[in-house]
Scaffold this motif. Structure first.
Motif, PDB file in Angstrom:
ATOM      1  N   ARG A  66     -56.920 -40.032 -48.108  1.00  0.00           N
ATOM      2  CA  ARG A  66     -55.779 -39.602 -47.295  1.00  0.00           C
ATOM      3  C   ARG A  66     -55.675 -40.433 -46.022  1.00  0.00           C
ATOM      4  O   ARG A  66     -54.585 -40.816 -45.608  1.00  0.00           O
ATOM      5  N   GLN A  67     -56.811 -40.711 -45.384  1.00  0.00           N
ATOM      6  CA  GLN A  67     -56.812 -41.488 -44.152  1.00  0.00           C
ATOM      7  C   GLN A  67     -56.347 -42.922 -44.411  1.00  0.00           C
ATOM      8  O   GLN A  67     -55.589 -43.498 -43.628  1.00  0.00           O
ATOM      9  N   GLU A  68     -56.802 -43.504 -45.531  1.00  0.00           N
ATOM     10  CA  GLU A  68     -56.375 -44.854 -45.885  1.00  0.00           C
ATOM     11  C   GLU A  68     -54.876 -44.901 -46.141  1.00  0.00           C
ATOM     12  O   GLU A  68     -54.193 -45.841 -45.728  1.00  0.00           O
ATOM     13  N   PHE A  69     -54.362 -43.866 -46.807  1.00  0.00           N
ATOM     14  CA  PHE A  69     -52.930 -43.859 -47.113  1.00  0.00           C
ATOM     15  C   PHE A  69     -52.094 -43.768 -45.841  1.00  0.00           C
ATOM     16  O   PHE A  69     -51.007 -44.353 -45.781  1.00  0.00           O
ATOM     17  N   LYS A  70     -52.576 -43.055 -44.822  1.00  0.00           N
ATOM     18  CA  LYS A  70     -51.841 -42.979 -43.561  1.00  0.00           C
ATOM     19  C   LYS A  70     -51.662 -44.372 -42.956  1.00  0.00           C
ATOM     20  O   LYS A  70     -50.576 -44.721 -42.471  1.00  0.00           O
ATOM     21  N   VAL A  71     -52.742 -45.160 -43.001  1.00  0.00           N
ATOM     22  CA  VAL A  71     -52.662 -46.522 -42.472  1.00  0.00           C
ATOM     23  C   VAL A  71     -51.739 -47.374 -43.320  1.00  0.00           C
ATOM     24  O   VAL A  71     -50.879 -48.099 -42.799  1.00  0.00           O
ATOM     25  N   TYR A 110     -49.927 -51.435 -51.566  1.00  0.00           N
ATOM     26  CA  TYR A 110     -49.451 -50.159 -51.038  1.00  0.00           C
ATOM     27  C   TYR A 110     -48.428 -50.338 -49.918  1.00  0.00           C
ATOM     28  O   TYR A 110     -47.479 -49.557 -49.802  1.00  0.00           O
ATOM     29  N   PHE A 127     -49.333 -46.395 -45.262  1.00  0.00           N
ATOM     30  CA  PHE A 127     -47.956 -45.923 -45.100  1.00  0.00           C
ATOM     31  C   PHE A 127     -47.344 -46.514 -43.833  1.00  0.00           C
ATOM     32  O   PHE A 127     -46.192 -46.968 -43.840  1.00  0.00           O
ATOM     33  N   SER A 128     -48.126 -46.533 -42.754  1.00  0.00           N
ATOM     34  CA  SER A 128     -47.643 -47.114 -41.498  1.00  0.00           C
ATOM     35  C   SER A 128     -47.318 -48.590 -41.664  1.00  0.00           C
ATOM     36  O   SER A 128     -46.294 -49.076 -41.171  1.00  0.00           O
ATOM     37  N   SER A 158     -57.436 -51.355 -37.994  1.00  0.00           N
ATOM     38  CA  SER A 158     -57.769 -50.330 -38.984  1.00  0.00           C
ATOM     39  C   SER A 158     -59.182 -50.541 -39.520  1.00  0.00           C
ATOM     40  O   SER A 158     -59.679 -51.667 -39.603  1.00  0.00           O
TER      41      SER A 158
END
Length: 312
Positions: A70-75, A189, A77-78, A177
């Motif tokens: 989830r934390q990786e996806f936040k980065v 991604y 996504f940004s 990151s």
């Protein structure tokens, strides 16, 4: 250990140069598509969509997992949102000014990276950095008054500056990151989020509807955009940022406007006026000042600026 560090640094420098050259070929793919009546949303949707498919194939061939936390996806996504915003504003600027000028204005992003790193991550701000920022602004003013035949507007400048800012933040996020994954996975991604953003963006106005490309020639240029200024540029950039840092990577983007201006002049017949050349030199010199930093003396800077200002 020292040999390994030197090798890693060299790899980072080479990747930064390759990333800049690849990204500078954006006009070569975008302008022919515009000439065939393809709108901005469709150009970018095909660019990112094809990139996602090709990157997925590469990851499957490498037997690389698509799983992210989830934390990786936040980065990620940004990163996708930032790159989508940068691309949309950049490509829209082509409707208001020559591609070579747009790409040169975009090149202020290295200075933005330096400022962001200084303000938010406590990197030391030097007199040389401040002078470099001023010189880059002077360069933009010179580009704005690029002479008869230079297609440019205030709207185009604003779009390019916004594009530059989004790209600068993208580089800083990659640098700061803590996610550990391959450059292909990061780019996959980021481009996936870009594609979704572009589809949503296409619903914001009637003229931004998505449609199929009209010819084989259009498909060729769409493939070019997905491979060279997208996949290759971002993969090389990610490697470079992790190897030599955000600011050096951004600074080595000096080859980016040179590539774009060369393509604009040689391929699309755009005008290269003396004033435009001086503006480009001011921006390039501003970036080189950021590179050399403490090794520069104020007298040397003053002399060089004077020579550039009086160049004819």
């Amino acid at each position: 250990m020292k040999l390994a560090n030197n090798k890693n640094h060299l790899i980072g420098i080479v990747c930064a140069v390759l990333s800049a050259v690849c990204y500078g070929t954006n006009p070569f793919g975008a302008l022919p598509l515009y000439q065939e009546g393809v709108n901005t949303a469709t150009v970018l949707a095909h660019r990112f969509g094809l990139a996602v498919i090709l990157l997925a194939v590469v990851m499957l061939a490498r037997r690389e997992s698509f799983k992210v936390t989830r934390q990786e996806f936040k980065v990620l996504f940004s990163l996708g949102i930032l790159f989508a915003a940068s691309s949309i504003t950049y490509y829209q600027s082509f409707h208001f000014m020559d591609a070579g000028i747009a790409s040169t204005i975009l090149f202020v992003y290295p200075v933005m990276v330096a400022v962001i790193m200084a303000v938010f991550f406590k990197e030391r701000v030097t007199v040389v950095t401040v002078i470099a920022i001023v010189m880059s602004l002077v360069g933009i003013v010179l580009l704005y008054k690029g002479g008869p035949g230079a297609s440019i507007s205030v709207v185009g400048i604003i779009l390019c500056v916004l594009s530059s800012l989004a790209y600068a933040v993208y580089i800083v996020v990659v640098n700061q990151s803590s996610i550990k994954m391959s450059s292909f996975k990061v780019t996959f991604y980021a481009m996936l989020v870009c594609e979704i953003s572009l589809v949503l963006y296409s619903f914001t106005a009637p003229e931004l509807y998505l449609h199929f490309l009209p010819s084989r020639r259009a498909w060729f240029y769409a493939c070019w955009l997905s491979v060279v200024p997208t996949i290759l540029s971002l993969v090389f950039m990610t490697i470079a940022v992790h190897s030599v840092g955000a600011t050096p990577t951004a600074i080595l983007g000096a080859l980016e406007p040179l590539t774009a201006v060369t393509i604009g002049v040689l391929v699309f017949g755009e005008m290269l006026t003396p004033r435009l050349v001086v503006g480009i030199l001011f921006i390039l010199f501003a970036v080189m000042m950021v590179v050399l930093g403490k090794d520069l003396h104020l007298r040397t800077i003053t002399h060089a600026v004077s020579r550039l200002w009086h160049w004819k």
